[in-house]
Design a protein around this motif. Structure first.
Motif, PDB file in Angstrom:
ATOM      1  N   UNK A  18     -37.166  70.911  -9.553  1.00  0.00           N
ATOM      2  CA  UNK A  18     -37.375  70.927 -10.992  1.00  0.00           C
ATOM      3  C   UNK A  18     -36.111  70.443 -11.677  1.00  0.00           C
ATOM      4  N   UNK A  19     -36.266  70.027 -12.921  1.00  0.00           N
ATOM      5  CA  UNK A  19     -35.084  69.724 -13.725  1.00  0.00           C
ATOM      6  C   UNK A  19     -34.437  71.046 -14.147  1.00  0.00           C
ATOM      7  N   UNK A  20     -33.175  70.984 -14.482  1.00  0.00           N
ATOM      8  CA  UNK A  20     -32.498  72.183 -14.933  1.00  0.00           C
ATOM      9  C   UNK A  20     -30.999  72.032 -14.885  1.00  0.00           C
ATOM     10  N   UNK A  21     -30.320  73.138 -15.063  1.00  0.00           N
ATOM     11  CA  UNK A  21     -28.859  73.185 -15.031  1.00  0.00           C
ATOM     12  C   UNK A  21     -28.458  73.752 -13.665  1.00  0.00           C
ATOM     13  N   UNK A  22     -27.882  72.908 -12.821  1.00  0.00           N
ATOM     14  CA  UNK A  22     -27.560  73.295 -11.449  1.00  0.00           C
ATOM     15  C   UNK A  22     -26.090  73.670 -11.372  1.00  0.00           C
ATOM     16  N   UNK A  23     -25.847  74.856 -10.837  1.00  0.00           N
ATOM     17  CA  UNK A  23     -24.510  75.451 -10.814  1.00  0.00           C
ATOM     18  C   UNK A  23     -24.166  75.865  -9.384  1.00  0.00           C
ATOM     19  N   UNK A  24     -22.883  75.736  -9.043  1.00  0.00           N
ATOM     20  CA  UNK A  24     -22.384  76.400  -7.834  1.00  0.00           C
ATOM     21  C   UNK A  24     -21.119  77.164  -8.211  1.00  0.00           C
ATOM     22  N   UNK A  25     -20.874  78.236  -7.497  1.00  0.00           N
ATOM     23  CA  UNK A  25     -19.695  79.042  -7.794  1.00  0.00           C
ATOM     24  C   UNK A  25     -19.113  79.615  -6.510  1.00  0.00           C
ATOM     25  N   UNK A  26     -17.827  79.890  -6.564  1.00  0.00           N
ATOM     26  CA  UNK A  26     -17.121  80.461  -5.418  1.00  0.00           C
ATOM     27  C   UNK A  26     -17.462  81.944  -5.335  1.00  0.00           C
ATOM     28  N   UNK A  27     -18.082  82.340  -4.230  1.00  0.00           N
ATOM     29  CA  UNK A  27     -18.476  83.737  -4.109  1.00  0.00           C
ATOM     30  C   UNK A  27     -17.330  84.590  -3.560  1.00  0.00           C
ATOM     31  N   UNK A  28     -17.606  85.855  -3.342  1.00  0.00           N
ATOM     32  CA  UNK A  28     -16.539  86.787  -2.985  1.00  0.00           C
ATOM     33  C   UNK A  28     -15.997  86.579  -1.577  1.00  0.00           C
ATOM     34  N   UNK A  29     -16.636  85.697  -0.808  1.00  0.00           N
ATOM     35  CA  UNK A  29     -16.145  85.384   0.529  1.00  0.00           C
ATOM     36  C   UNK A  29     -15.484  84.009   0.600  1.00  0.00           C
ATOM     37  N   UNK A  30     -15.231  83.402  -0.563  1.00  0.00           N
ATOM     38  CA  UNK A  30     -14.485  82.161  -0.600  1.00  0.00           C
ATOM     39  C   UNK A  30     -15.288  80.910  -0.343  1.00  0.00           C
ATOM     40  N   UNK A  31     -16.623  81.016  -0.358  1.00  0.00           N
ATOM     41  CA  UNK A  31     -17.478  79.840  -0.221  1.00  0.00           C
ATOM     42  C   UNK A  31     -18.498  79.824  -1.360  1.00  0.00           C
ATOM     43  N   UNK A  32     -19.459  78.908  -1.300  1.00  0.00           N
ATOM     44  CA  UNK A  32     -20.249  78.593  -2.478  1.00  0.00           C
ATOM     45  C   UNK A  32     -21.656  79.161  -2.425  1.00  0.00           C
ATOM     46  N   UNK A  33     -22.119  79.625  -3.600  1.00  0.00           N
ATOM     47  CA  UNK A  33     -23.523  79.898  -3.841  1.00  0.00           C
ATOM     48  C   UNK A  33     -24.036  78.922  -4.896  1.00  0.00           C
ATOM     49  N   UNK A  34     -25.353  78.686  -4.897  1.00  0.00           N
ATOM     50  CA  UNK A  34     -25.966  77.658  -5.745  1.00  0.00           C
ATOM     51  C   UNK A  34     -27.135  78.257  -6.517  1.00  0.00           C
TER      52      UNK A  34
END
Length: 384
Positions: free
Chosen positions: A248-264
């Motif tokens: 789908x269209x939208x606002x796609x974000x990733x962030x550094x999680x508490x273990x030092x890698x990425x969630x989406x």
């Protein structure tokens, strides 16, 4: 005589760099100990004993300085090829993981000394006191650890969502950094063998293209796919509940999680974009008679910044466990590339969260609605 630890630190567990990692040691010798010289991460620390002869040392400040080699930037360049399974895995240990042999040397009044070494390994992460007490954290001495928040009352199950057409990966720590592993989709009974590339390995599902993705070699069902990792014919601890979503269209974000890698996460296309602006300052320009004056002041410039107000209307508890990490994330990236196109590191820009309050729990609520304000970088403009 020997060095003994009254408060020790594990040499088998994966330690969190941003939590306290304290040792308390002393010598059993009858000699008078003057100092303890600690060599770690290319540095030397000299500490002095307490009146009882104990040496207290917290490794935290040293390991956090050594592990953060990239200021948490994601500069990985991928080159995924469905015809080559090795292109789906990448070594992402740098900036996320560090191992070091730490040497403790107690020096006595007569210049003699004793030494002991410890081999320690750290992840660029942190656990919270409450989740630690509840054991809602990664199994720190497991051979494989998926680096994403675990389910409530779990220490091995993670929930992830994958939107086709957008770049996505998950990362894991392994004690077998060069070995093959089998990713088993227990939902459709399919599996495929990949090769780990480092202590922390990222397994990419795709870079945005739909004609080149992990589904070419390991198909996924629409909806829930329960994935397991198998090494040397042995099923490993992690359980990965991966939900394949409709694109789908939208606002796609990733962030550094508490273990030092990425969630989406993909927020709704139905979002607001607001622009705030303010004048920076002004200079006095009132130097003419009234009939000759056009502007009694000069504006130095203007500061403008856009904010995206994003929504997600139906978060269950598993979703919320993941998305709650946004409230603590030190780095958040907004995808500005094109859906269904091959992405690169230049398709992301760093944003911040304007929201300063998050609903973490609401009584008698099964599903949550989330509203987040993302502040984009300050816009460029003319200035005096």
């Amino acid at each position: 005589m020997a060095i003994e630890f009254n408060q020790d630190i594990s040499t088998t567990k994966l330690l969190m760099a941003y939590n306290n990692n304290i040792v308390l040691l002393k010598s059993t010798s009858a000699l008078i100990a003057l100092t303890c010289e600690i060599t770690l991460f290319g540095k030397v620390a000299i500490i002095y004993p307490s009146p009882s002869g104990d040496f207290f040392f917290n490794i935290k400040d040293y390991v956090t300085a050594a592990i953060n080699t990239k200021n948490f930037a994601d500069d990985l360049v991928t080159d995924i090829d469905s015809g080559d399974a090795s292109t789906f895995t990448y070594d992402v240990s740098d900036g996320c993981y560090i191992a070091n042999v730490i040497n403790f040397k107690i020096i006595f009044k007569d210049n003699s000394y004793e030494t002991i070494t410890k081999s320690l390994k750290f992840l660029a992460g942190a656990e919270q006191l409450e989740t630690y007490k509840k054991n809602e954290m990664l199994i720190a001495d497991s051979d494989y650890l998926v680096l994403s928040p675990v389910q409530n009352r779990s220490n091995n199950t993670v929930d992830l969502k994958f939107w086709s057409g957008y770049p996505f990966e998950f990362s894991f720590y392994t004690n077998f950094p060069d070995d093959d592993f089998k990713l088993k989709n227990t939902t459709n009974a399919l599996d495929y063998t990949f090769t780990a590339k480092g202590d922390v390995t990222a397994l990419y599902f795709g870079d945005g293209r739909t004609d080149v993705s992990i589904e070419d070699i390991l198909p996924l069902d629409l909806g829930l796919n329960v994935l397991r990792i198998e090494h040397d014919a042995t099923l490993m601890d992690p359980i990965i509940n991966l939900t394949k979503m409709d694109s789908d269209c939208g606002v796609y974000i990733k962030w550094l999680n508490k273990y030092g890698r990425w969630n989406y996460w993909l927020f709704s296309e139905q979002h607001f974009r607001n622009r705030g602006s303010r004048y920076m300052a002004e200079l006095d320009n009132d130097n003419d008679n009234l009939e000759d004056t056009i502007s009694p002041t000069l504006q130095i410039g203007k500061t403008t910044q856009d904010t995206l107000k994003c929504f997600y209307k139906k978060l269950d508890q598993a979703d919320k466990t993941v998305v709650d990490g946004l409230s603590e994330a030190i780095k958040i990236m907004l995808f500005v590339g094109e859906r269904y196109s091959r992405s690169s590191v230049n398709d992301w820009i760093e944003v911040t969260i304007k929201s300063n309050s998050f609903v973490m729990r609401k009584p008698n609520t099964k599903f949550y609605e989330m509203e987040v304000d993302f502040e984009l970088p300050i816009r460029y403009g003319q200035q005096l």
